[in-house]
Design a protein around this motif. Structure first.
Motif, PDB file in Angstrom:
ATOM      1  N   TYR B  35       6.965  21.918  79.461  1.00 14.60           N
ATOM      2  CA  TYR B  35       6.316  22.346  80.682  1.00 14.60           C
ATOM      3  C   TYR B  35       4.852  21.918  80.661  1.00 14.60           C
ATOM      4  O   TYR B  35       4.240  21.793  79.592  1.00 14.60           O
ATOM      5  CB  TYR B  35       6.362  23.881  80.812  1.00 14.60           C
ATOM      6  CG  TYR B  35       7.738  24.447  81.007  1.00 14.60           C
ATOM      7  CD1 TYR B  35       8.607  24.619  79.929  1.00 14.60           C
ATOM      8  CD2 TYR B  35       8.181  24.819  82.270  1.00 14.60           C
ATOM      9  CE1 TYR B  35       9.879  25.129  80.101  1.00 14.60           C
ATOM     10  CE2 TYR B  35       9.451  25.342  82.449  1.00 14.60           C
ATOM     11  CZ  TYR B  35      10.287  25.488  81.365  1.00 14.60           C
ATOM     12  OH  TYR B  35      11.542  26.002  81.558  1.00 14.60           O
ATOM     13  N   GLN B  37       1.120  23.045  82.438  1.00 17.83           N
ATOM     14  CA  GLN B  37       0.394  24.045  83.210  1.00 17.83           C
ATOM     15  C   GLN B  37      -1.018  23.522  83.459  1.00 17.83           C
ATOM     16  O   GLN B  37      -1.814  23.373  82.540  1.00 17.83           O
ATOM     17  CB  GLN B  37       0.335  25.385  82.453  1.00 17.83           C
ATOM     18  CG  GLN B  37      -0.311  26.508  83.234  1.00 17.83           C
ATOM     19  CD  GLN B  37      -0.212  27.846  82.513  1.00 17.83           C
ATOM     20  OE1 GLN B  37      -0.077  27.906  81.298  1.00 17.83           O
ATOM     21  NE2 GLN B  37      -0.272  28.945  83.246  1.00 17.83           N
ATOM     22  N   HIS B  42       0.463  27.526  87.232  1.00 19.41           N
ATOM     23  CA  HIS B  42       1.572  28.107  86.509  1.00 19.41           C
ATOM     24  C   HIS B  42       2.373  26.992  85.841  1.00 19.41           C
ATOM     25  O   HIS B  42       2.253  25.819  86.212  1.00 19.41           O
ATOM     26  CB  HIS B  42       2.466  28.903  87.474  1.00 19.41           C
ATOM     27  CG  HIS B  42       2.992  28.094  88.607  1.00 19.41           C
ATOM     28  ND1 HIS B  42       2.267  27.866  89.759  1.00 19.41           N
ATOM     29  CD2 HIS B  42       4.165  27.438  88.776  1.00 19.41           C
ATOM     30  CE1 HIS B  42       2.978  27.128  90.576  1.00 19.41           C
ATOM     31  NE2 HIS B  42       4.126  26.838  90.007  1.00 19.41           N
ATOM     32  N   PRO B  43       3.153  27.320  84.833  1.00 14.91           N
ATOM     33  CA  PRO B  43       3.934  26.276  84.150  1.00 14.91           C
ATOM     34  C   PRO B  43       4.922  25.602  85.092  1.00 14.91           C
ATOM     35  O   PRO B  43       5.586  26.257  85.894  1.00 14.91           O
ATOM     36  CB  PRO B  43       4.664  27.058  83.047  1.00 14.91           C
ATOM     37  CG  PRO B  43       3.869  28.308  82.855  1.00 14.91           C
ATOM     38  CD  PRO B  43       3.328  28.640  84.218  1.00 14.91           C
ATOM     39  N   PHE B  88       3.402  22.949  77.143  1.00 12.89           N
ATOM     40  CA  PHE B  88       4.180  23.910  76.361  1.00 12.89           C
ATOM     41  C   PHE B  88       5.557  23.342  76.050  1.00 12.89           C
ATOM     42  O   PHE B  88       6.204  22.755  76.925  1.00 12.89           O
ATOM     43  CB  PHE B  88       4.405  25.212  77.139  1.00 12.89           C
ATOM     44  CG  PHE B  88       3.175  26.046  77.357  1.00 12.89           C
ATOM     45  CD1 PHE B  88       2.460  25.939  78.536  1.00 12.89           C
ATOM     46  CD2 PHE B  88       2.748  26.943  76.395  1.00 12.89           C
ATOM     47  CE1 PHE B  88       1.327  26.711  78.750  1.00 12.89           C
ATOM     48  CE2 PHE B  88       1.610  27.725  76.600  1.00 12.89           C
ATOM     49  CZ  PHE B  88       0.905  27.594  77.779  1.00 12.89           C
TER      50      PHE B  88
END
Lengths: 116, 111
Positions: B35, B37, B42-43, B88
């Motif tokens: 992911y 961000q 937001h992710p 992430f």
């Protein structure tokens, strides 16, 4: 992918009060997830919310502090109760859609909470 | 429980340089997701890897899943300022269907 509307986007609250965060999804989803993300940190799962049953909480999170409602397949709320400054964080709801290829988890835009 | 370690925590690069972030799991994963961000955002899901040794590319991004399905990497070639953000990894395994997120790597690109 699903579209999630999360509100409020931010709030400043007094300690000892409660805040309810809402997430509305534009499609029906079986599971919704609530995460907490402290500034500069990773995402920590608070609980999984299924429609028609009680939410499942992760270690360190309890229903009295973070009650969750899931009245239907498109909506959920998370309440942060009896807040203290340690609850200051970003709270995110998330859903996952089945299908191939995977579209992963879709997140709401987040609620930035400051407790004073 | 399952742990996903991600390094480095921060990475500063000059625009045009390459960037790599690494994830390692304490257990064998069934899949790993990545992911991005953006600051204040937001992710957002980038990709999922499932197969041992899998390599996938998205333009300048290359994602790898280790042969033992315990590690993964994301490599960005010739970074741009639009690549700024926190990346992430999120691994699923150990009998759980819910991914465990790594701590994230924050990429700062200097023009």
């Amino acid at each position: 992918s699903a579209v999630i509307s999360q509100k409020p986007s931010r709030d400043i609250c007094q300690r000892g009060t409660s805040l309810t965060i809402q997430c509305q999804v534009d499609s029906q989803v079986t599971m919704m997830f609530w995460y907490r993300q402290q500034p500069g940190q990773s995402l920590t799962l608070i609980a999984t919310a299924n429609q028609g049953s009680e939410a499942t909480y992760e270690s360190g999170f309890v229903i009295d502090k973070f009650p969750i409602s899931r009245p239907n397949l498109t909506f959920s709320t998370l309440t942060v109760s009896n807040m203290s400054p340690e609850d200051s964080s970003i709270y995110l709801c998330s859903v996952v859609e089945t299908g191939f290829p995977s579209r992963g988890y879709t997140f709401g835009s987040g609620t930035r909470l400051t407790v004073v | 429980g399952q742990q996903v370690m991600q390094i480095p925590q921060y990475q500063h690069v000059q625009e045009g340089e390459d960037f790599t972030t690494y994830c390692n799991s304490s257990t064998t994963l069934s899949n790993i997701q990545w992911y991005k961000q953006r600051p204040g955002g937001h992710p957002v899901f980038l990709i999922q890897l499932v197969k041992s040794g899998e390599v996938k590319k998205q333009k300048r991004l290359t994602f790898q899943f280790g042969e033992a399905k315990k590690n993964s990497s994301l490599h960005i070639t010739a970074t741009q300022t639009t690549d700024v953000g926190t990346y992430f990894c999120a691994g699923t395994g150990g009998g759980s269907y819910i991914p465990t997120f790594g701590r994230g790597t924050s990429l700062i690109v200097h023009p």
